[in-house]
Design an enzyme around this catalytic site. Structure first.
Site, PDB file in Angstrom:
ATOM      1  N   HIS A   1       0.852  -1.190   0.000  1.00  0.00           N
ATOM      2  CA  HIS A   1       0.000   0.000   0.000  1.00  0.00           C
ATOM      3  C   HIS A   1       0.888   1.240   0.000  1.00  0.00           C
ATOM      4  O   HIS A   1       1.846   1.309   0.777  1.00  0.00           O
ATOM      5  CB  HIS A   1      -0.921  -0.009   1.226  1.00  0.00           C
TER       6      HIS A   1
ATOM      7  N   GLU B   1       9.782   4.171  -6.164  1.00  0.00           N
ATOM      8  CA  GLU B   1      11.233   3.971  -6.307  1.00  0.00           C
ATOM      9  C   GLU B   1      11.932   3.816  -4.959  1.00  0.00           C
ATOM     10  O   GLU B   1      12.807   2.975  -4.805  1.00  0.00           O
ATOM     11  CB  GLU B   1      11.860   5.165  -7.046  1.00  0.00           C
TER      12      GLU B   1
HETATM   13  C1  GAR Z   1       1.094   0.830  -6.399  1.00  0.00           C
HETATM   14  O1  GAR Z   1       1.483   2.128  -6.020  1.00  0.00           O
HETATM   15  C2  GAR Z   1       0.448   0.116  -5.227  1.00  0.00           C
HETATM   16  O2  GAR Z   1       1.037   0.425  -3.996  1.00  0.00           O
HETATM   17  C3  GAR Z   1      -0.947   0.655  -5.298  1.00  0.00           C
HETATM   18  O3  GAR Z   1      -1.248   0.678  -6.686  1.00  0.00           O
HETATM   19  C4  GAR Z   1      -0.039   0.871  -7.424  1.00  0.00           C
HETATM   20  C5  GAR Z   1       0.081  -0.221  -8.474  1.00  0.00           C
HETATM   21  O4  GAR Z   1       1.154   0.017  -9.332  1.00  0.00           O
HETATM   22  N1  GAR Z   1      -1.858  -0.153  -4.541  1.00  0.00           N
HETATM   23  C6  GAR Z   1      -2.887   0.345  -3.839  1.00  0.00           C
HETATM   24  O5  GAR Z   1      -3.183   1.528  -3.843  1.00  0.00           O
HETATM   25  C7  GAR Z   1      -3.662  -0.680  -3.037  1.00  0.00           C
HETATM   26  N2  GAR Z   1      -4.547  -0.042  -2.113  1.00  0.00           N
HETATM   27  P1  GAR Z   1       1.804  -1.160 -10.203  1.00  0.00           P
HETATM   28  O6  GAR Z   1       0.686  -1.858 -10.966  1.00  0.00           O
HETATM   29  O7  GAR Z   1       2.743  -0.435 -11.131  1.00  0.00           O
HETATM   30  O8  GAR Z   1       2.533  -2.104  -9.268  1.00  0.00           O
END
Ligand code: GAR
Length: 203
Positions: free
Chosen positions: A112, A180
């Site tokens: 998260h 990052e």
């Molecule tokens: C990430 O920032 C993750 O932490 C967030 O969605 C993004 C997905 O990016 N998740 C949430 O907000 C869950 N509540 P990605 O598909 O590039 O990994």
């Protein structure tokens, strides 16, 4: 000892999936192997990342099932077929109910993009989390990897890392910095910790 079989659940870009693949190639997840990528939609770029790395994938869409339970039973079926022992939610945007989470106690982890308990729970996902942090005016945010139970973002915390907010940050700029400096580092570490515990428990 056999590696813990991991499924990574995705909905979008899959940069966290990529971080896991890269860490795995560097030998940083010796206790686990990514045995399946499960996507909530067939447009998820994460599916391309899976294909490029020869990782089996499946798409299971909530809207193809008439109830939450029917959907979750279908997902469970796919996992059982592959012998999955651990699940990583990496930007997975479909809700999983207690029917599902209770079937994998301390075997599901989520990343998260905030320091829980700030900016988490229902409605806080993706860019919205960073918008809320900027709106509130906090000076430090970060990322959290936690176990998943029936409470949204409410399971036991495994790892957290703080990231500074800088003047002039937009939600997009902040999201990238949090990824990052925190998410892509924390998630592989947490996955190895849990995969290693499960490997030992299996004996
Ligand atoms: C990430 O920032 C993750 O932490 C967030 O969605 C993004 C997905 O990016 N998740 C949430 O907000 C869950 N509540 P990605 O598909 O590039 O990994």
């Amino acid at each position: 000892m056999n590696k813990t079989k991991i499924a990574v659940f995705v909905s979008g870009g899959g940069t966290n999936l990529q971080a896991l693949i890269d860490a795995s190639k560097r030998g940083e997840i010796p206790s686990g192997e990514i045995a399946l990528v499960l996507a909530s939609n067939d447009k998820a770029y994460a599916l391309t990342r899976a294909a490029e790395n020869n990782i089996p994938s499946a798409v299971v869409k909530r809207k193809d099932y008439e109830s939450q339970i029917a959907y979750e039973e279908a997902v469970k079926g796919v996992l059982a077929e592959k012998g999955i022992e651990m699940i990583v939610l990496a930007g997975f945007m479909t809700i999983l109910s207690e029917n599902f989470t209770s079937a994998y106690p301390k075997r599901i982890v989520n990343v998260h993009p905030s320091l829980i308990p700030s900016f988490c729970g229902a409605g806080f996902y993706g860019l919205r989390v960073h918008e809320a942090a900027l709106e509130y005016g906090v000076k430090v945010t970060g990322a959290t990897v936690h176990y998943v139970n029936e409470i949204p973002d409410g399971g036991e915390i495994i790892l957290q890392k703080a990231v500074e907010i800088q003047e002039g940050d937009t939600a997009e700029v902040l999201q990238k910095r949090v990824m990052e400096q925190a998410e892509w580092i924390l998630l592989p570490k947490a996955v190895e910790l849990v995969a290693n515990r499960l490997q030992k428990e299996r004996g």
